[in-house]
Design a protein around this motif. Structure first.
Motif, mmCIF file in Angstrom:
data_model
loop_
_atom_site.group_PDB
_atom_site.id
_atom_site.type_symbol
_atom_site.label_atom_id
_atom_site.label_comp_id
_atom_site.label_asym_id
_atom_site.label_seq_id
_atom_site.Cartn_x
_atom_site.Cartn_y
_atom_site.Cartn_z
ATOM 1 N N ILE A 42 0.841 -1.203 0.000
ATOM 2 C CA ILE A 42 0.000 0.000 0.000
ATOM 3 C C ILE A 42 0.873 1.249 0.000
ATOM 4 C CG2 ILE A 42 -1.654 1.345 1.371
ATOM 5 C CD1 ILE A 42 -2.849 -1.419 2.238
ATOM 6 N N PHE A 43 1.931 1.239 0.791
ATOM 7 C CA PHE A 43 2.865 2.376 0.824
ATOM 8 C C PHE A 43 3.509 2.580 -0.549
ATOM 9 C CE2 PHE A 43 7.269 3.851 1.442
ATOM 10 C CZ PHE A 43 7.001 5.141 1.872
ATOM 11 N N ALA A 44 3.958 1.494 -1.180
ATOM 12 C CA ALA A 44 4.584 1.594 -2.506
ATOM 13 C C ALA A 44 3.581 2.110 -3.535
ATOM 14 C CB ALA A 44 5.146 0.243 -2.925
ATOM 15 N N GLY A 45 2.339 1.638 -3.459
ATOM 16 C CA GLY A 45 1.296 2.135 -4.357
ATOM 17 C C GLY A 45 1.019 3.609 -4.145
ATOM 18 N N TYR A 46 1.055 4.038 -2.881
ATOM 19 C CA TYR A 46 0.861 5.449 -2.559
ATOM 20 C C TYR A 46 1.995 6.291 -3.153
ATOM 21 C CZ TYR A 46 0.523 9.707 0.250
ATOM 22 O OH TYR A 46 0.452 11.008 0.654
ATOM 23 N N LEU A 47 3.240 5.803 -3.030
ATOM 24 C CA LEU A 47 4.376 6.519 -3.624
ATOM 25 C C LEU A 47 4.184 6.674 -5.131
ATOM 26 C CD1 LEU A 47 7.526 4.904 -1.938
ATOM 27 C CD2 LEU A 47 6.577 7.178 -1.521
ATOM 28 N N SER A 48 3.745 5.607 -5.767
ATOM 29 C CA SER A 48 3.524 5.633 -7.202
ATOM 30 C C SER A 48 2.396 6.597 -7.578
ATOM 31 C CB SER A 48 3.207 4.225 -7.693
ATOM 32 O OG SER A 48 3.056 4.216 -9.084
ATOM 33 N N LEU A 49 1.321 6.586 -6.801
ATOM 34 C CA LEU A 49 0.199 7.495 -7.052
ATOM 35 C C LEU A 49 0.639 8.949 -6.916
ATOM 36 C CD1 LEU A 49 -2.808 8.150 -7.473
ATOM 37 C CD2 LEU A 49 -3.128 7.773 -5.016
ATOM 38 N N LYS A 50 1.367 9.261 -5.869
ATOM 39 C CA LYS A 50 1.817 10.644 -5.657
ATOM 40 C C LYS A 50 2.773 11.089 -6.763
ATOM 41 C CE LYS A 50 -0.788 11.648 -2.492
ATOM 42 N NZ LYS A 50 -1.828 12.618 -2.790
ATOM 43 N N ALA A 51 3.650 10.199 -7.216
ATOM 44 C CA ALA A 51 4.551 10.538 -8.323
ATOM 45 C C ALA A 51 3.752 10.780 -9.596
ATOM 46 C CB ALA A 51 5.563 9.413 -8.537
ATOM 47 N N PHE A 52 2.736 9.951 -9.840
ATOM 48 C CA PHE A 52 1.902 10.105 -11.023
ATOM 49 C C PHE A 52 1.172 11.446 -11.004
ATOM 50 C CE2 PHE A 52 -2.058 9.451 -13.408
ATOM 51 C CZ PHE A 52 -1.545 9.053 -14.630
ATOM 52 N N GLU A 53 0.706 11.857 -9.830
ATOM 53 C CA GLU A 53 0.039 13.155 -9.714
ATOM 54 C C GLU A 53 0.984 14.302 -10.077
ATOM 55 O OE1 GLU A 53 -1.473 13.160 -5.715
ATOM 56 O OE2 GLU A 53 -3.231 11.977 -6.261
ATOM 57 N N LYS A 54 2.289 14.077 -9.902
ATOM 58 C CA LYS A 54 3.298 15.079 -10.271
ATOM 59 C C LYS A 54 3.808 14.852 -11.692
ATOM 60 C CE LYS A 54 4.880 15.525 -5.539
ATOM 61 N NZ LYS A 54 5.965 15.227 -4.602
#
Length: 119
Positions: A42-54
């Motif tokens: 979940i943490f890794a997915g969150y990192l990926s989501l936040k990077a995608f938003e940027k």
């Protein structure tokens, strides 16, 4: 499809499965392995989501996802081979194998597709 679209639900399923295993059988291995790995995913997915938003890719997040899924494939595959129990070992091994292949595909194709900015 973006990696976080599958990773966050995959992690949630593992957390829920780990908690259920602990509640039903008192298995600390289920709690640690399932819930622990699920939270990391979940943490890794969150990192990926936040990077995608940027409008970027999170290759550390993708690497964590790939390693977790590959380890789960191996460990639960071994457990399935020893016990021949479909639930949970066979199911988790199968899902994890599919997720490992998906993550390897994402790595091979350069990560998440970042759409062009609308002008």
């Amino acid at each position: 499809m973006h990696d976080f679209c599958f990773t966050i639900p995959y992690g949630l399923v593992l957390v829920i499965g780990g908690v259920i295993g602990y509640l039903k059988k008192g298995s600390m291995a289920s709690l640690g392995g399932g819930a622990g790995t699920g939270l990391v995913l979940i943490f890794a997915g969150y990192l990926s989501l936040k990077a995608f938003e940027k409008r970027k890719n999170s290759f550390p997040g993708l690497a964590i996802e790939t390693v977790c899924a590959a380890i789960l494939t191996f460990v639960m595959g071994q457990r399935y081979m020893q016990t021949s129990k479909i639930m949970p070992a066979g199911i988790v091994a199968g899902i994890s194998a599919l997720m490992t292949l998906f993550y390897l595909y994402k790595i091979a194709t350069g990560g998440n597709h970042i759409p062009a900015k609308a002008e």
